[in-house]
Design a protein around this motif. Structure first.
Motif, PDB file in Angstrom:
ATOM      1  N   LEU A   1       0.682  -1.038  -0.035  1.00 58.00           N
ATOM      2  CA  LEU A   1      -0.099  -0.061   0.010  1.00 58.00           C
ATOM      3  C   LEU A   1       0.769   1.327  -0.032  1.00 58.00           C
ATOM      4  O   LEU A   1       1.818   1.423   1.001  1.00 58.00           O
ATOM      5  CB  LEU A   1      -1.005   0.020   1.293  1.00 58.00           C
ATOM      6  CG  LEU A   1      -1.850  -1.095   1.386  1.00 58.00           C
ATOM      7  CD1 LEU A   1      -2.612  -1.235   2.491  1.00 58.00           C
ATOM      8  CD2 LEU A   1      -2.812  -1.268   0.067  1.00 58.00           C
ATOM      9  N   ILE A   2       0.679   2.226  -1.155  1.00 57.54           N
ATOM     10  CA  ILE A   2       1.354   3.220  -1.152  1.00 57.54           C
ATOM     11  C   ILE A   2       0.649   4.443  -0.785  1.00 57.54           C
ATOM     12  O   ILE A   2      -0.451   4.854  -1.372  1.00 57.54           O
ATOM     13  CB  ILE A   2       2.014   3.529  -2.698  1.00 57.54           C
ATOM     14  CG1 ILE A   2       2.970   2.225  -2.985  1.00 57.54           C
ATOM     15  CG2 ILE A   2       2.917   4.508  -2.505  1.00 57.54           C
ATOM     16  CD1 ILE A   2       2.189   1.517  -3.903  1.00 57.54           C
ATOM     17  N   TYR A   3       1.046   5.083   0.183  1.00 58.81           N
ATOM     18  CA  TYR A   3       0.142   6.487   0.608  1.00 58.81           C
ATOM     19  C   TYR A   3       0.931   7.603   0.016  1.00 58.81           C
ATOM     20  O   TYR A   3       2.101   7.867   0.542  1.00 58.81           O
ATOM     21  CB  TYR A   3       0.117   6.393   2.320  1.00 58.81           C
ATOM     22  CG  TYR A   3      -0.912   5.252   2.540  1.00 58.81           C
ATOM     23  CD1 TYR A   3      -2.273   5.075   2.749  1.00 58.81           C
ATOM     24  CD2 TYR A   3       0.195   4.147   2.901  1.00 58.81           C
ATOM     25  CE1 TYR A   3      -2.698   3.978   3.137  1.00 58.81           C
ATOM     26  CE2 TYR A   3      -0.767   2.906   3.724  1.00 58.81           C
ATOM     27  CZ  TYR A   3      -2.078   2.750   3.450  1.00 58.81           C
ATOM     28  OH  TYR A   3      -2.741   1.794   4.000  1.00 58.81           O
ATOM     29  N   LEU A   4       0.371   8.612  -0.875  1.00 60.05           N
ATOM     30  CA  LEU A   4       0.934   9.784  -1.225  1.00 60.05           C
ATOM     31  C   LEU A   4       0.131  10.786  -0.504  1.00 60.05           C
ATOM     32  O   LEU A   4      -0.992  10.982  -0.517  1.00 60.05           O
ATOM     33  CB  LEU A   4       0.677  10.041  -2.563  1.00 60.05           C
ATOM     34  CG  LEU A   4       1.189   8.710  -3.306  1.00 60.05           C
ATOM     35  CD1 LEU A   4       0.902   8.990  -4.971  1.00 60.05           C
ATOM     36  CD2 LEU A   4       2.645   8.476  -3.064  1.00 60.05           C
ATOM     37  N   VAL A   5       0.938  11.914   0.229  1.00 58.47           N
ATOM     38  CA  VAL A   5       0.280  13.129   0.833  1.00 58.47           C
ATOM     39  C   VAL A   5       0.394  13.912  -0.214  1.00 58.47           C
ATOM     40  O   VAL A   5       1.558  14.445  -0.420  1.00 58.47           O
ATOM     41  CB  VAL A   5       1.278  13.364   2.203  1.00 58.47           C
ATOM     42  CG1 VAL A   5       0.495  14.663   2.781  1.00 58.47           C
ATOM     43  CG2 VAL A   5       1.181  12.097   3.158  1.00 58.47           C
ATOM     44  N   HIS A   6      -0.739  14.661  -0.830  1.00 60.69           N
ATOM     45  CA  HIS A   6      -0.768  15.303  -1.611  1.00 60.69           C
ATOM     46  C   HIS A   6      -1.204  16.968  -1.168  1.00 60.69           C
ATOM     47  O   HIS A   6      -2.071  17.101  -0.454  1.00 60.69           O
ATOM     48  CB  HIS A   6      -2.037  15.218  -2.744  1.00 60.69           C
ATOM     49  CG  HIS A   6      -2.457  16.243  -3.650  1.00 60.69           C
ATOM     50  ND1 HIS A   6      -1.645  16.629  -4.595  1.00 60.69           N
ATOM     51  CD2 HIS A   6      -3.514  17.137  -3.655  1.00 60.69           C
ATOM     52  CE1 HIS A   6      -2.199  17.602  -5.189  1.00 60.69           C
ATOM     53  NE2 HIS A   6      -3.286  17.629  -4.867  1.00 60.69           N
TER      54      HIS A   6
END
Length: 468
Positions: free
Chosen positions: A293-298
């Motif tokens: 699972l890859i979480y990107l903080v935009h």
């Protein structure tokens, strides 16, 4: 030596719900969980100042009314009823999910619509005698080649790491409820969507899906259950008189009964009496698909898009789903100047995606999101989680191996297995909660287990179909 009426192995939704229900009945209960937190894959945690989940989780409206009533009592208004608003990538175009007939007619290529129409008319001729030979065979018979090749074929390879021809037909029954074009059409036309997986609504807690399991854990403790985190069972010794559970570096617990929600092959490794050779061989052949699972903080105004999830079945990207957790709920706690995306990447333990760095995975995701026409990102942080057991792999022949192991587990005195991992099943959270309730209801006075009631419950579980 400690003692309890009931020992529960695993503090995921199934184990916690069983502990809560049993404790409310006055049983002494001990829950053993290897992790430092409750919830398993249904837990939540913080990324970029926002609560996120292990992938995309929802509480589907087909949940049993009694279970829903209990959860509503626990969470109150925090258990929100939300509209579904996803998108599905088909033929390099986006369509809303749940599907809507008018949008499909306007959006999909006419050539694809024509092939789907021809397949629907030819469906009776495809239903040859005999059982389907595989997942691919079952869905090509029902849906037709056009829909299978556009959606389910490439999705199967990504989700389970095998072509549809190598996957058991049982996978189609467990994962695809609308298995003909006519069923798909009927569900699209049904006002409100009913209580199936293509329904228009779902329930979700205001502070992330993990709020659900945390609330159940708290209620179980309040009812008298003992919750032991960071505690791993290393041996389960069974007899007709009771069960002894040994923990790593901790005490032994004497129990009248054990509920196990740990993976069935793991239970086989730590339990006495051990499985016979055929069951042990079955344990070695049961595989799970893993996921990064890859979480990107935009960094930018929320929402990134108005959609809760984007589904990506096509083979041109390794990602299967991109969700925006803040869009699953209405919460003043979520920051307005940023959002977090959760990108699901199925893989195998040790492969190139499993071993890639956070920087490499963030770059891969950004590249592929651009390819499918999603908005640009301003990524401030990248976080990853690696889950070794997400989807049971139902490769052809799995049922023989599973049956041998399940027969061994069923014959163990005073031990009952259930839950997604405990039954090697593709089930939703509401299924796991229903299993827990049925298991506790089969416990009679003195922790005597009603095998007849449990056999009937297992027959109901076998009819579960996953809802996406």
């Amino acid at each position: 030596m400690h003692s309890a009426d009931l020992v529960v192995l695993g503090a995921g939704p199934a184990g916690l719900a069983a502990a809560w229900r049993a404790a409310r009945r006055g049983l002494s209960v001990a829950v053993l969980e290897r992790a430092a937190v409750v919830g398993g894959m249904a837990a939540s945690f913080e990324v970029g100042g926002m609560q996120v989940d292990h992938g995309s989780h929802r509480l589907h409206p087909s949940i049993a009314p009694a279970v829903l009533a209990d959860l509503t009592d626990l969470l109150g208004d925090d258990l929100q009823l939300r509209p579904r608003n996803g998108r599905l990538r088909v033929a390099d175009r986006w369509v809303g999910f749940p599907l809507r007939p008018g949008e499909l007619a306007r959006t999909l290529p006419r050539s694809l619509l024509a092939r789907i129409g021809v397949d629907a008319l030819a469906a009776p001729r495809r239903h040859r005698s005999g059982e389907p030979a595989s997942f691919a065979d079952a869905l090509r018979r029902g849906l037709g080649p056009a829909l299978y090749d556009q959606l389910y074929g490439p999705y199967a390879v990504k989700l389970w790491g095998l072509p549809g021809e190598a996957i058991d037909a049982e996978q189609a029954r467990r994962r695809v409820t609308a298995d003909t074009p006519w069923k798909i059409a009927a569900r699209m036309l049904r006002r409100g969507g009913g209580t199936n997986g293509l329904g228009r609504v779902f329930r979700y807690p205001r502070r992330g899906f993990g709020q659900l399991t945390e609330a159940i854990a708290g209620a179980a403790v309040d009812a008298g259950a003992e919750l032991r985190l960071s505690t791993q069972a290393e041996a389960v010794l069974t007899s007709t008189e009771g069960v002894t559970v040994r923990t790593v570096g901790g005490p032994e617990i004497a129990a009248r009964h054990v509920f196990s929600t740990v993976p069935l092959p793991v239970l086989a490794r730590i339990t006495t009496p051990a499985p016979a050779p055929d069951a042990a061989e079955g344990a070695a052949h049961l595989r799970f698909r893993s996921m990064v699972l890859i979480y990107l903080v935009h960094q930018g105004a929320r929402p990134w898009t108005p959609f809760d999830a984007h589904y990506l079945p096509q083979a041109s990207t390794p990602l299967t789903r991109v969700s925006e957790p803040a869009n699953y709920r209405d919460s003043a706690d979520d920051p307005r100047d940023r959002t977090v995306l959760c990108c699901e990447l199925p893989c195998s333990v040790g492969d190139e995606h499993w071993t890639a760095s956070d920087e490499q995975l963030g770059a891969l995701v950004a590249e592929h999101l651009g390819r499918v026409g999603l908005p640009p990102l301003s990524v401030a942080e990248v976080h990853t989680r690696r889950l070794p057991r997400v989807y049971p792999v139902y490769e052809i022949g799995f049922q023989r191996h599973l049956q041998a192991l399940d027969d061994w587990a069923a014959a163990l005195p005073r031990v009952t297995t259930f839950g997604r991992l405990g039954l090697f099943a593709h089930d939703n959270t509401h299924h796991a909660l229903a299993m827990a309730y049925d298991a506790v209801d089969a416990l009679r006075r003195g922790a005597v287990f009603d095998e007849g009631a449990w056999t009937a419950a297992r027959r109901r579980f076998a009819a579960h179909v996953v809802e996406d």
